[in-house]
Write an enzyme that holds these catalytic residues in place. Structure first.
Site, PDB file in Angstrom:
ATOM      1  N   ARG A  55       9.471  -4.155 -63.548  1.00  0.00           N
ATOM      2  CA  ARG A  55       8.622  -3.264 -64.335  1.00  0.00           C
ATOM      3  C   ARG A  55       9.109  -3.291 -65.781  1.00  0.00           C
ATOM      4  O   ARG A  55      10.311  -3.436 -66.032  1.00  0.00           O
ATOM      5  CB  ARG A  55       8.704  -1.811 -63.810  1.00  0.00           C
ATOM      6  CG  ARG A  55       7.949  -1.545 -62.510  1.00  0.00           C
ATOM      7  CD  ARG A  55       6.432  -1.543 -62.701  1.00  0.00           C
ATOM      8  NE  ARG A  55       5.725  -1.343 -61.444  1.00  0.00           N
ATOM      9  CZ  ARG A  55       5.318  -2.315 -60.634  1.00  0.00           C
ATOM     10  NH1 ARG A  55       5.556  -3.578 -60.955  1.00  0.00           N
ATOM     11  NH2 ARG A  55       4.671  -2.049 -59.518  1.00  0.00           N
ATOM     12  N   GLU A  84       1.305  -1.822 -70.886  1.00  0.00           N
ATOM     13  CA  GLU A  84       0.428  -2.893 -70.437  1.00  0.00           C
ATOM     14  C   GLU A  84      -1.012  -2.418 -70.596  1.00  0.00           C
ATOM     15  O   GLU A  84      -1.313  -1.340 -70.099  1.00  0.00           O
ATOM     16  CB  GLU A  84       0.708  -3.245 -68.974  1.00  0.00           C
ATOM     17  CG  GLU A  84       2.055  -3.928 -68.803  1.00  0.00           C
ATOM     18  CD  GLU A  84       2.425  -4.201 -67.347  1.00  0.00           C
ATOM     19  OE1 GLU A  84       1.584  -3.939 -66.465  1.00  0.00           O
ATOM     20  OE2 GLU A  84       3.544  -4.655 -67.109  1.00  0.00           O
ATOM     21  N   HIS A 122       1.283  -9.520 -66.466  1.00  0.00           N
ATOM     22  CA  HIS A 122       1.505  -8.905 -65.150  1.00  0.00           C
ATOM     23  C   HIS A 122       0.652  -9.576 -64.064  1.00  0.00           C
ATOM     24  O   HIS A 122      -0.183  -8.938 -63.416  1.00  0.00           O
ATOM     25  CB  HIS A 122       1.223  -7.396 -65.189  1.00  0.00           C
ATOM     26  CG  HIS A 122       1.921  -6.650 -64.074  1.00  0.00           C
ATOM     27  ND1 HIS A 122       2.273  -5.318 -64.165  1.00  0.00           N
ATOM     28  CD2 HIS A 122       2.338  -7.056 -62.842  1.00  0.00           C
ATOM     29  CE1 HIS A 122       2.869  -4.943 -63.033  1.00  0.00           C
ATOM     30  NE2 HIS A 122       2.917  -5.989 -62.214  1.00  0.00           N
TER      31      HIS A 122
END
Ligand SMILES: *[C@@H]1O[C@H](CO)[C@@H](O)[C@H](O)[C@H]1NC(C)=O
Ligand SMILES: *[C@@H]1O[C@H](CO)[C@@H](O)[C@H](O)[C@H]1NC(C)=O
Length: 353
Positions: free
Chosen positions: A270, A299, A318
């Site tokens: 993360r 993000e 991601h």
């Protein structure tokens, strides 16, 4: 005798349809799917058992933060389960709005730092995640990031795009994986899958760190050590731990300062595992060689973010679990968790059983 015959006859009629009856009993339970990008394979499983209500909006960007958030507050009242497709936080407001009949949340992700675990626990709401099924796909991205950062894909692609190739026999050279030391922070499913995939690269030594030694490490030839040792010895450092209060900013100016000059930091966990300001400084001043990130904070990373000015950063949006097969596996696992959770069976992959 007659009574026995009647009971037997009734049982004979009903036992085979027990599962079908169970389905009919759950059909009126409402299950909310949080966004429009949940695979059909998962919806099919859910629709067989429940009344499925799906948000028509995306979880991402502006739409996720505004339109979808408002839509969900409209959709959740009276629901028995929430199928949570991305990393939007599960708030108290949302749980209050859903109501006391809410029995479970299934997050379609391995990480559950966005799920407000203490609050779910206090309310007796079950929580399931989707670990394991995504380990291979995420590990493949970890290997991709290692290659991309070590072989300077960002600046090399940029040169091709510009049509100016600044290469020569001794220019723009990268780092080898062969004979390197690879340190895995968190030898769970993803960490193990990464070691397995890298073992064909003739890595010199695998180190790992975590709360305790892992029985699987022996077969992988990975050596347990402290975080400090791992940081000091590794040429590649792969972050594959969940985000918790303990791991938040575990990579900061102090820990970056312990790494080798040629170290390459990879993050598939993360974004908040890393203090990005400290990482920016370390990359800019070439205190470490490069970084490869699949996860950032926030993000999406704004396109004018200072990290994106660095040639020695290789970054992806991601995409760890973003393959057709893996996303389907995650969707079906989440759906089956909901079935179990709402029919009194044990969750397949419980966070809060
Ligand atoms: C369940 O419901 C379906 C349609 O709603 C019906 O056709 C079926 O007979 C029902 N099954 C049982 C066991 O009641
Ligand atoms: C940096 O990370 C280390 C190890 O994760 C931690 O012990 C330390 O408290 C952190 N320091 C700062 C300033 O966050």
């Amino acid at each position: 005798m007659l009574r026995f015959v009647i009971i037997a006859a009734v049982a004979a009629v009903f036992l085979p349809v027990k599962d079908a009856l169970l389905v009919n009993m759950t059909k009126n339970l409402k299950v909310v799917v949080s966004s429009n990008d949940y695979p059909e394979s998962g919806l099919e499983v859910l629709r067989e058992h429940f009344t499925v209500v799906q948000s028509p909006y995306s979880h991402f960007g502006e739409e996720g933060a505004t339109t979808n958030k408002e839509e969900l507050l409209k959709l959740v009242p009276g629901s028995s389960a929430l199928v949570w497709v991305t990393h939007h936080p599960i708030t108290k407001e949302l749980l209050d709005t859903a109501g006391p009949q809410l029995k479970m949340v299934a997050t379609v992700s391995a990480g559950y730092n966005h799920c407000n675990v203490p609050e779910l626990k206090a309310r007796g709401i079950k929580l399931a995640n989707t670990p394991n099924v995504l380990s291979s796909a995420v590990a493949e991205v970890a290997v991709g990031l290692i290659l991309g950062a070590a072989r300077r894909f960002t600046e090399n692609l940029e040169q091709v795009r510009r049509g100016v190739w600044e290469i020569s026999f001794d220019k723009g050279l990268g780092q080898d994986i062969r004979d390197s030391t690879v340190g895995i922070v968190g030898l769970g499913g993803i960490g193990q899958a990464t070691v397995k995939r890298l073992s064909g690269f003739e890595v010199g030594k695998f180190l790992y760190t975590g709360h305790r030694e892992k029985p699987e490490a022996k077969a992988l030839n990975a050596e347990f050590t402290t975080l400090d040792n791992l940081l000091q010895q590794s040429d590649f450092i792969v972050l594959a731990v969940p985000l918790t209060d303990e791991t938040r900013h575990m990579i900061n100016s102090t820990t970056l300062g312990k790494m080798k000059k040629n170290a390459i930091l990879i993050n598939v966990g993360r974004g908040d595992l890393v203090d990005q300001d400290a990482l920016y400084e370390a990359l800019k001043n070439k205190n470490i060689y490069a970084a490869g990130l699949d996860v950032t904070t926030p993000e999406p990373l704004p396109k004018d973010h200072k990290l994106l000015t660095l040639p020695n950063l290789f970054v992806l949006p991601h995409i760890g679990s973003a393959t057709v097969r893996t996303r389907n596996d995650m969707a079906v696992l989440a759906a089956n968790n909901v079935i179990n959770g709402l029919t009194g069976k044990p969750l397949i992959t419980p966070v809060l059983p």
